[in-house]
Design a protein around this motif. Structure first.
Motif, PDB file in Angstrom:
ATOM      1  N   MET A  73       0.849  -1.198   0.000  1.00 41.39           N
ATOM      2  CA  MET A  73       0.000   0.000   0.000  1.00 41.39           C
ATOM      3  C   MET A  73       0.882   1.245   0.000  1.00 41.39           C
ATOM      4  SD  MET A  73      -3.220  -0.757   2.473  1.00 41.39           S
ATOM      5  CE  MET A  73      -2.257  -0.835   3.967  1.00 41.39           C
ATOM      6  N   PRO A  74       1.225   1.763  -1.172  1.00 39.82           N
ATOM      7  CA  PRO A  74       2.081   2.954  -1.198  1.00 39.82           C
ATOM      8  C   PRO A  74       1.351   4.203  -0.719  1.00 39.82           C
ATOM      9  CG  PRO A  74       1.409   2.372  -3.419  1.00 39.82           C
ATOM     10  CD  PRO A  74       0.905   1.278  -2.524  1.00 39.82           C
ATOM     11  N   LEU A  75       2.156   5.155  -0.254  1.00 40.52           N
ATOM     12  CA  LEU A  75       1.624   6.442   0.191  1.00 40.52           C
ATOM     13  C   LEU A  75       1.105   7.219  -1.013  1.00 40.52           C
ATOM     14  CD1 LEU A  75       1.308   8.476   2.534  1.00 40.52           C
ATOM     15  CD2 LEU A  75       3.688   9.148   2.145  1.00 40.52           C
ATOM     16  N   LYS A  76      -0.052   7.818  -0.849  1.00 41.06           N
ATOM     17  CA  LYS A  76      -0.666   8.543  -1.959  1.00 41.06           C
ATOM     18  C   LYS A  76      -0.992   9.969  -1.525  1.00 41.06           C
ATOM     19  CE  LYS A  76      -4.482   8.172  -5.223  1.00 41.06           C
ATOM     20  NZ  LYS A  76      -5.809   7.576  -5.432  1.00 41.06           N
ATOM     21  N   PHE A  77      -0.818  10.898  -2.461  1.00 37.58           N
ATOM     22  CA  PHE A  77      -1.043  12.316  -2.143  1.00 37.58           C
ATOM     23  C   PHE A  77      -2.238  12.849  -2.922  1.00 37.58           C
ATOM     24  CE2 PHE A  77      -0.091  16.743  -3.548  1.00 37.58           C
ATOM     25  CZ  PHE A  77      -0.442  17.356  -2.357  1.00 37.58           C
ATOM     26  N   ASN A  78      -3.093  13.576  -2.217  1.00 36.91           N
ATOM     27  CA  ASN A  78      -4.244  14.213  -2.849  1.00 36.91           C
ATOM     28  C   ASN A  78      -4.062  15.730  -2.792  1.00 36.91           C
ATOM     29  OD1 ASN A  78      -6.680  15.233  -3.655  1.00 36.91           O
ATOM     30  ND2 ASN A  78      -7.850  14.431  -1.925  1.00 36.91           N
ATOM     31  N   LYS A  88      15.110   6.119   3.694  1.00 34.04           N
ATOM     32  CA  LYS A  88      13.881   6.298   2.925  1.00 34.04           C
ATOM     33  C   LYS A  88      12.641   6.063   3.777  1.00 34.04           C
ATOM     34  CE  LYS A  88      12.379   3.218   0.005  1.00 34.04           C
ATOM     35  NZ  LYS A  88      11.149   2.790   0.662  1.00 34.04           N
ATOM     36  N   CYS A  89      11.511   6.292   3.165  1.00 38.63           N
ATOM     37  CA  CYS A  89      10.224   6.072   3.817  1.00 38.63           C
ATOM     38  C   CYS A  89      10.067   4.595   4.181  1.00 38.63           C
ATOM     39  CB  CYS A  89       9.109   6.503   2.863  1.00 38.63           C
ATOM     40  SG  CYS A  89       7.454   6.107   3.439  1.00 38.63           S
ATOM     41  N   THR A  90       9.663   4.340   5.407  1.00 44.85           N
ATOM     42  CA  THR A  90       9.460   2.954   5.857  1.00 44.85           C
ATOM     43  C   THR A  90       7.976   2.630   6.023  1.00 44.85           C
ATOM     44  OG1 THR A  90       9.636   3.667   8.147  1.00 44.85           O
ATOM     45  CG2 THR A  90      11.666   2.926   7.059  1.00 44.85           C
ATOM     46  N   ASP A  91       7.139   3.511   5.484  1.00 45.73           N
ATOM     47  CA  ASP A  91       5.681   3.319   5.608  1.00 45.73           C
ATOM     48  C   ASP A  91       5.232   3.291   7.074  1.00 45.73           C
ATOM     49  OD1 ASP A  91       5.138   3.387   2.976  1.00 45.73           O
ATOM     50  OD2 ASP A  91       4.576   1.285   2.772  1.00 45.73           O
TER      51      ASP A  91
END
Lengths: 126, 624
Positions: free
Chosen positions: A1-6, A107-110
């Motif tokens: 589930m990748p991070l998503k930007f709105n 990096k991002c580790t969620d």
């Protein structure tokens, strides 16, 4: 589930960057965060956030295969990493950072703290 | 290392081109905490007595608070201070955005600028690197334009503050602009930068600020954001921002209209928060770390041009809108843009223009001096007057002094409707039915500014307990539910507000989360502890706020030779002219009542009959 930007709801507050640095470094320092909030003003008058979408480009370029998928997240194995920083150059969203003290990438580790805190629900995990 | 603080003071001597970095004084931290506390102490101690505001020795101070830049709602306030060109006394102004936190991340809690650059310059700060650079190519350009060009030159991650041509030309209500729509608007702060030949300051900070208990801050910060979101005020304030208060102000007869001749208009629904959403808005625009973005960035279309602009906020739409009788939200937004580009405070700018329009209507200003025919309701007239003020052309040269100075030049008893206190123009709350609000404006250290005291809700309710502001603005108060506001017992309410609202300027955060949204004060006490390691009760912060109030009063006595009670009166319009129409028709506050309130106020503060703090009062605050 990748991070998503709105971008429709983001108001550029950078609370995500604050919590990211505090969670991962125990420091007040948004410049250390693994996302980047910026506005394009005066035109068109919108905010954007560069995030790690787990695209895997960093893993592909890594010469020693130190970056591997774990669950849904690419993580760095620091026992294997040789600090060449090739992954930093190749990151399409420029959120592979460098730990200046140790010359290693991070990096991002969620950890999901950014999405939890965002007061505008502009960040989410798909 | 001092937990919560960056740890350094940056001193820039423009005349001698010297930059000195020194440790942040522990005395300042221990006794004045931050922000407005720092600026009050530094201006009193370091500014040469009787220095002229535009003298190069007048210092310009930037200060952050202990909470600035940390993980909590709206920790992005930047506080500026100098001797005010508008009042000749203590002057400060603050803004949101992202500038100050970058100063702190660069390492500087306090920056003190003195002297005058030899050429038109800007100050460049990139962490430890501090330079005075040429701004020749930026001089004369608009604020937003220069911000855009500097970002293109230096990088998007630099935060920029600028002044416009009004600041360059020493207009006494010139502002500082930042982040394409945020301003430190008041007291002529931008003109002081102009007098120092400084067009802009660019900063990028990438350092860490030490935290006493990072894990505790992580938890408490998240808890505080969640608490904000759960408040009814979050839902009530976020969509329209401060413009959401317009209808309520109009309904209770507090909307400045036609140079404060009256307090109500019949077109509020055309210029309110909903009109902004319907006609202008592109995006919500928030300050650093703020969960409640009150800024509304939009696009305005007028016959003079189409523009991108943040706002108008309530103060702007009341003072450039109803107070000038401009009835179209696009036209008000355009005037907002003009002020931003020229570097004019929209509060004072609107008040000065409306004063000029009334003077012209009465025949006190000639067409020749004005440069063209002008009238209320015509936004092109307003734009014209803003332009001649900026360029100091014709009567614009007098108007550039502010309404107090302009009235002295124009004469004809125009001072009666020059709406100011101490030389600072009144903001967006007509107060002839609001004695507490009136007293708050009258006695504020920097002049007539609502940031020091806002008790309109109490005035309207006629009670010390008015509920919170969110309940008020979402209520259906109208002329039929209004009672004549009472002036008895307003003094303690006013004093409490005068200590509470500026307390957030000490901490370096926006007050909106507490004052308007209703976030409990316990959160702030806990956050202060996790960040600084100090257990400081809110009552102690209010006591410090009172000490600062007293210190600034003493600064005004020191700097203004005949300072005293006579500087605490409102303009004659407010005690001589009953409101002619609207919900508060016939109301005004007589001179007797004003004197009664002042007497009670001075006594409560431990000041003598001339408003001078007594020796005992000063000793009580260790201000010997």
């Amino acid at each position: 589930m990748p991070l998503k930007f709105n971008y429709e709801t983001c108001s550029g507050c950078k609370a995500c960057q604050l919590v990211c640095a505090l969670q991962n470094f125990k420091e007040t320092n948004p410049s250390k965060s693994v996302l980047n909030v910026y506005g394009k003003f005066p035109v068109p008058g919108k905010y954007y956030v560069d995030v790690c979408n787990q695209c895997g480009e960093c893993a592909k370029i890594c010469p020693v295969e130190a970056i591997n998928m774990s669950g849904n997240t690419y993580l760095i194995d620091y026992d294997t990493c040789i600090g060449c920083l090739a992954c930093v150059e190749v990151c399409p969203t420029k959120v592979m950072r460098v730990n200046q003290e140790e010359s290693t990438p991070y990096k991002c580790t969620d950890c999901k703290q950014c999405a939890e805190v965002c007061p505008r629900d502009a960040l989410s995990f798909e | 290392m001092i937990y919560g603080y960056a740890g350094s003071t940056l001193r820039i001597d423009l005349t001698n081109e010297k930059v000195i970095k020194e440790p942040l004084k522990q005395e300042w931290v221990d006794e004045y905490l931050g922000g407005r506390g720092f600026t009050a102490k530094i201006l009193f101690d370091e500014n040469p007595p009787n220095v002229e505001p535009f003298d190069e020795e007048n210092i310009f101070v930037i200060a952050m608070g202990p909470l600035s830049g940390h993980f909590l709602p709206a920790s992005g306030k930047t506080h500026f201070c100098t001797k005010s060109p508008a009042t000749g006394g203590y002057g400060d102004s603050n803004m949101g955005g992202h500038f100050g936190v970058n100063m702190k991340y660069a390492g500087y809690d306090v920056t003190i600028i003195k002297g005058k650059a030899k050429q038109q310059s800007y100050i460049f700060i990139d962490d430890d690197k501090v330079e005075i650079r040429s701004a020749e190519k930026y001089w004369g350009k608009g604020s937003t334009k220069v911000e855009e060009e500097l970002k293109n030159e230096l990088g998007e991650d630099f935060q920029i503050l600028t002044i416009g041509p009004a600041g360059e030309n020493l207009v006494k209500f010139a502002c500082i602009s930042h982040d394409f729509g945020r301003q430190a608007g008041r007291i002529g702060i931008g003109a002081v930068l102009g007098s120092k030949n400084i067009k802009a300051i660019a900063v990028r900070g990438t350092k860490s600020v030490p935290v006493f208990d990072p894990e505790g801050l992580l938890n408490k910060g998240k808890e505080t954001y969640a608490a904000c979101r759960a408040k009814p005020g979050f839902t009530a304030w976020t969509p329209q921002g401060t413009a959401g208060i317009t209808d309520w102000c109009n309904n209770v007869g507090a909307l400045p209209t036609r140079n404060f001749q009256t307090s109500h208009c019949d077109y509020a629904d055309k210029i309110n928060g909903q009109a902004i959403l319907d006609e202008l808005k592109i995006t919500d625009k928030g300050c650093f770390a703020c969960p409640i973005p009150c800024g509304k960035y939009g696009y305005a279309k007028t016959k003079l041009g189409n523009v991108y602009v943040e706002g108008p906020e309530y103060e702007t739409l009341s003072l450039l809108g109803s107070n000038c009788e401009v009835k179209d939200i696009h036209e008000i937004a355009y005037l907002n843009y003009i002020c931003d580009e020229l570097g004019i405070d929209t509060c004072s700018g609107g008040a000065v223009v409306s004063f000029a329009l009334e003077c012209y209507e009465k025949g006190f200003i000639s067409k020749e001096d004005m440069g063209r025919d002008v009238k209320f309701g015509d936004f092109e007239s307003v734009a014209h007057i803003l332009e001649i003020i900026t360029n100091r052309k014709g009567i614009g040269n007098a108007l550039a002094e502010g309404v107090k100075g302009a009235a002295e030049i124009i004469g004809n008893d125009s001072s009666k409707f020059a709406i100011h206190v101490k030389g600072l123009e009144w903001t967006g709350y007509e107060s002839r039915n609001a004695p507490g609000m009136m007293l708050g404006y009258m006695t504020a250290d920097i002049g007539a500014h609502h940031g020091r005291c806002w008790v309109l809700g109490n005035d309207v309710a006629g009670s010390a307990d008015a509920g919170n502001i969110t309940d008020l603005i979402t209520s259906q108060q109208s002329a039929s539910t209004l009672s004549k506001a009472k002036h008895e017992h307003v003094v303690p309410i006013v004093i409490k507000s005068q200590h509470t609202r500026p307390a957030f300027d000490i901490l370096g955060t926006c007050r909106l989360q507490y004052m308007e949204i209703g976030l409990e004060i316990d959160y702030y006490e806990d956050l202060i502890y996790t960040i600084t390691g100090k257990k400081i009760k809110w009552d102690e912060i209010l006591k410090l706020s009172e000490k600062i109030w007293t210190l600034n009063r003493m600064y005004n006595f020191r700097e203004i030779s005949d300072f005293g009670r006579k500087y605490d009166y409102p303009p004659a319009r407010f005690y001589e002219e009953p409101i002619p129409d609207g919900p508060n028709e016939g109301h005004y506050i007589s001179l007797d009542v004003i004197d009664e309130m002042l007497d009670e106020y001075y006594t409560a503060r431990g000041w003598d009959n001339n408003g001078n703090p007594t020796i005992e009062t000063l000793r009580g605050f260790s201000l010997n």
